[in-house]
Design a protein around this motif. Sequence first.
Motif, PDB file in Angstrom:
ATOM      1  N   ASN A   1       1.408  -4.316  12.532  1.00  0.00           N
ATOM      2  CA  ASN A   1       1.277  -2.899  12.167  1.00  0.00           C
ATOM      3  C   ASN A   1       1.240  -2.007  13.404  1.00  0.00           C
ATOM      4  O   ASN A   1       0.266  -1.294  13.660  1.00  0.00           O
ATOM      5  CB  ASN A   1       0.042  -2.628  11.307  1.00  0.00           C
TER       6      ASN A   1
ATOM      7  N   TYR B   1       2.553  -4.325   6.155  1.00  0.00           N
ATOM      8  CA  TYR B   1       3.091  -4.402   7.511  1.00  0.00           C
ATOM      9  C   TYR B   1       3.674  -5.793   7.714  1.00  0.00           C
ATOM     10  O   TYR B   1       3.426  -6.711   6.927  1.00  0.00           O
ATOM     11  CB  TYR B   1       2.017  -4.092   8.564  1.00  0.00           C
TER      12      TYR B   1
ATOM     13  N   VAL C   1      -5.059  -2.148  10.728  1.00  0.00           N
ATOM     14  CA  VAL C   1      -4.688  -3.323   9.930  1.00  0.00           C
ATOM     15  C   VAL C   1      -5.655  -3.413   8.756  1.00  0.00           C
ATOM     16  O   VAL C   1      -6.866  -3.542   8.945  1.00  0.00           O
ATOM     17  CB  VAL C   1      -4.739  -4.609  10.781  1.00  0.00           C
TER      18      VAL C   1
ATOM     19  N   ASP D   1       8.083   0.879  10.652  1.00  0.00           N
ATOM     20  CA  ASP D   1       8.480   0.189   9.411  1.00  0.00           C
ATOM     21  C   ASP D   1       9.991   0.004   9.304  1.00  0.00           C
ATOM     22  O   ASP D   1      10.571   0.181   8.230  1.00  0.00           O
ATOM     23  CB  ASP D   1       7.971   0.959   8.182  1.00  0.00           C
TER      24      ASP D   1
END
Length: 232
Positions: free
Chosen positions: A55, A51, A45, A9
Amino acid sequence: MTILIAIDDTDTKESRGTGRLARTIADSLRHFGSVAGVTRHQLFVHPSIPYTSHNSCAVIHLQTANGVAVPEIVDFVSGKILDDFIEGSDPGLAVAPTSGIGDLVVKFGQDAKKCVLSRGDAVTLAERIGIALVGLGGSCDGVIGALAGLGLASSGNDGRYVMKGRLRELSREARVEDLLLAGVDEVHTMAGERVKFGTVRMRKFPKPSLRNHRAVLFVEERDGSFDEVVRD
């Protein structure tokens, strides 16, 4: 000693990706040891999971001398992530020697591929085991994927390499012999047969999978040569 450094992230839809940041960080770690590679690991996902594109998290595999301290690596990598912080991202970082990861973290990683986990789940597990897990901005939800990345990479049977040896110097087509010299450990057909000679066509650079702690490039035979099969 192998130390795994997992990040997640660190990007937004408009920015550079987490994989690119991981490769940049890997290039800056030479004074800590040698980088064996960077792997990408696909996570679950689901509509409830924010995301950017796929992801996935990224893990740097660092070979170090026994005297290297994890807190020193955490501080260094945290600084690199914060120096390239993207507004709107929620970065997380996890660092641990492979010997300190264990089955519970592997299971956490496997669960992160098929169900929704929380930041609290990740923090609680990391504290219980004693793994360095750091949120570095935003919601800090990246700690979920970062901890999952440690588990998946340490299992030796998940994900694929996005950086290893000289693999990114090869493009579109390469001989099996050159792939083996550049960083691929083995080339296998989808039926499990080992390939030692021939030419492999690729979409970009070769992306071998992490299987049995080795970089295995999967291929399928077609018209007298081989096509790469990318497997997570």
